[in-house]
Design a protein around this motif. Structure first.
Motif, PDB file in Angstrom:
ATOM      1  N   PHE A  95     -27.854 -35.186  -4.460  1.00  0.00           N
ATOM      2  CA  PHE A  95     -27.411 -36.298  -3.619  1.00  0.00           C
ATOM      3  C   PHE A  95     -28.593 -37.144  -3.158  1.00  0.00           C
ATOM      4  CE2 PHE A  95     -26.713 -37.736   0.826  1.00  0.00           C
ATOM      5  CZ  PHE A  95     -25.749 -38.703   0.584  1.00  0.00           C
ATOM      6  N   GLN A  96     -29.673 -36.497  -2.750  1.00  0.00           N
ATOM      7  CA  GLN A  96     -30.868 -37.220  -2.340  1.00  0.00           C
ATOM      8  C   GLN A  96     -31.440 -38.046  -3.492  1.00  0.00           C
ATOM      9  OE1 GLN A  96     -31.269 -37.530   0.824  1.00  0.00           O
ATOM     10  NE2 GLN A  96     -32.843 -36.099   1.474  1.00  0.00           N
TER      11      GLN A  96
ATOM     12  N   ARG B 187     -29.728 -39.371  -5.951  1.00  0.00           N
ATOM     13  CA  ARG B 187     -28.854 -40.533  -6.121  1.00  0.00           C
ATOM     14  C   ARG B 187     -29.106 -41.578  -5.047  1.00  0.00           C
ATOM     15  NH1 ARG B 187     -24.984 -36.474  -7.037  1.00  0.00           N
ATOM     16  NH2 ARG B 187     -24.039 -36.859  -4.991  1.00  0.00           N
ATOM     17  N   GLN B 188     -29.301 -41.123  -3.822  1.00  0.00           N
ATOM     18  CA  GLN B 188     -29.554 -42.059  -2.738  1.00  0.00           C
ATOM     19  C   GLN B 188     -30.854 -42.815  -2.954  1.00  0.00           C
ATOM     20  OE1 GLN B 188     -26.388 -42.111  -1.526  1.00  0.00           O
ATOM     21  NE2 GLN B 188     -27.316 -42.474   0.455  1.00  0.00           N
TER      22      GLN B 188
ATOM     23  N   HIS C 225     -21.821 -35.646   3.405  1.00  0.00           N
ATOM     24  CA  HIS C 225     -22.822 -34.816   2.736  1.00  0.00           C
ATOM     25  C   HIS C 225     -23.734 -34.123   3.746  1.00  0.00           C
ATOM     26  CE1 HIS C 225     -21.676 -37.150  -0.878  1.00  0.00           C
ATOM     27  NE2 HIS C 225     -22.110 -36.088  -1.535  1.00  0.00           N
TER      28      HIS C 225
END
Length: 388
Positions: free
Chosen positions: A187-188, A190-191, A20
């Motif tokens: 994505f951030q 989810r992280q 990513h």
């Protein structure tokens, strides 16, 4: 508050951990590559002088360099998960609209805005990418190589569009920035909901060797910025090549940069970070001489690739070593090595532009042959990161 340097406890492969960040870095740095790729078309279509063309490179450089120290401190104190995605989107919007701007001042301001977006991306992205990479130089080289891929894709993708449609074709490249910014933001998110277990390794911040390393990165940036800005013009105006072949030379230089970045990560894991930096600095000298001495634009493509490899062998290693020197400030270290130091070299491009106006782009390449000597000397002063 984010303190300490995170070392991932993660059994996934380096690519699985870094993909990513590698893709996001590629898209972000595409817009850094788009600026030098479009500069020859501003010169040819709008009759900008070499100094004016250098001023455009300076605008992008100022935007991406001056905010870096502040943004690095912010990234070390607060997570701000939106910062890297928003910066990526702004970088693309600014660079894309520049080709449509009717006046030089507006072009300059849009490239400045694009640079500010790039400045917003690097510290937060570098911080979180290092957390994912742990202590692996190979993993960090994937993140760094993503930026190099973006650089070489810019002339490869943009040059045909610019040749066919003119400099206004830069607007075609706005959507990828907006889309990737959204993907990275998701994505951030989810992280943040599913954090990977990490161990924070503190330690003493070592500012003196970090400043020496920054100087090495600036020297490397002077060479890279000069090559990126004047290589295509050298091919066209001195070697008599076509615009397409001039763009190809720049593409080959960036492709060599990707290979050099990945090679440097593997060398560092085997030979150590200091030796890898020294190897790259020394290898740049004969590569630059060969590039300047080549009489044929087709044969010169090999020399352009060699320069790209040599110049980028230390790239990922400088990023990792900077974070090793500042274990409590990974965002600041990444902001400086990925952003400030890399961009600061662009401040010297107008000086090279003056030289090109007086003696042609070939004089710029001659002068750049001597610059790696400074990197060689500074590399000998770097401290072993494992020695306190």
């Amino acid at each position: 508050m984010v303190t300490g340097q995170a070392v991932q406890l993660d059994s996934r492969s380096a690519w699985q951990r870094m993909r990513h960040w590698a893709f996001a870095h590629a898209v972000d740095d595409f817009y850094q590559g788009l600026v030098p790729a479009s500069i020859p078309f501003f010169v040819l279509e709008r009759d900008y002088s070499y100094v004016a063309a250098s001023g455009l490179a300076l605008a992008a450089t100022l935007g991406s360099s001056l905010p870096q120290p502040i943004l690095g401190v912010i990234a070390d104190r607060w997570r701000m998960l939106w910062l890297a995605p928003a910066g990526l989107a702004v970088a693309g919007i600014g660079a894309g609209l520049a080709g449509l701007a009717p006046s030089y001042p507006l072009v300059w301001l849009l490239l400045l805005l694009s640079g500010i977006g790039i400045a917003a991306f690097h510290p937060a992205a570098g911080r979180d990418a290092r957390r994912a990479a742990g202590d692996s130089a190979t993993a960090m080289s994937l993140f760094a190589a993503g930026g190099s891929v973006g650089f070489f894709l810019a002339p490869a993708v943009a040059t045909p569009a610019l040749v066919s449609l003119g400099v206004g074709a830069t607007a075609l490249f706005i959507p990828p920035a907006v889309l990737m910014g959204f993907v990275l933001w998701r994505f951030q998110q989810r992280q943040s909901r599913n954090p990977v277990a990490a161990k924070h390794s503190g330690g003493r911040d070592r500012w003196v060797p970090f400043l020496v390393l920054t100087a090495v990165a600036v020297v490397r940036s002077v060479i890279s910025g000069g090559i990126a800005t004047f290589l295509a013009l050298y091919w066209i105006n001195h070697l008599g090549a076509s615009q397409a072949l001039g763009g190809a030379a720049l593409t080959v230089f960036f492709v060599g940069g990707v290979a050099g970045t990945l090679t440097g990560g593997r060398l560092a894991d085997r030979l150590g970070v200091l030796r890898t930096i020294q190897i790259g600095s020394v290898a740049a000298i004969p590569a630059l001489v060969a590039l300047r001495a080549t009489p044929d634009p087709w044969l010169g493509l090999l020399a352009a690739a060699a320069v790209g490899v040599a110049m980028n062998i230390p790239f990922a290693v400088l990023v990792k070593l900077g974070q090793d020197y500042l274990p409590n400030r990974p965002g600041t270290a990444a902001g400086v090595t990925l952003g400030l130091a890399v961009s600061a070299g662009g401040a010297f491009v107008p000086i090279l532009g003056i030289l090109a106006d007086h003696s042609g782009p070939q004089a710029v390449l001659t002068a750049l042959c001597f610059v790696p000597l400074a990197a060689v000397a500074l590399g000998l002063l770097l401290a072993d990161p494992s020695a306190e």
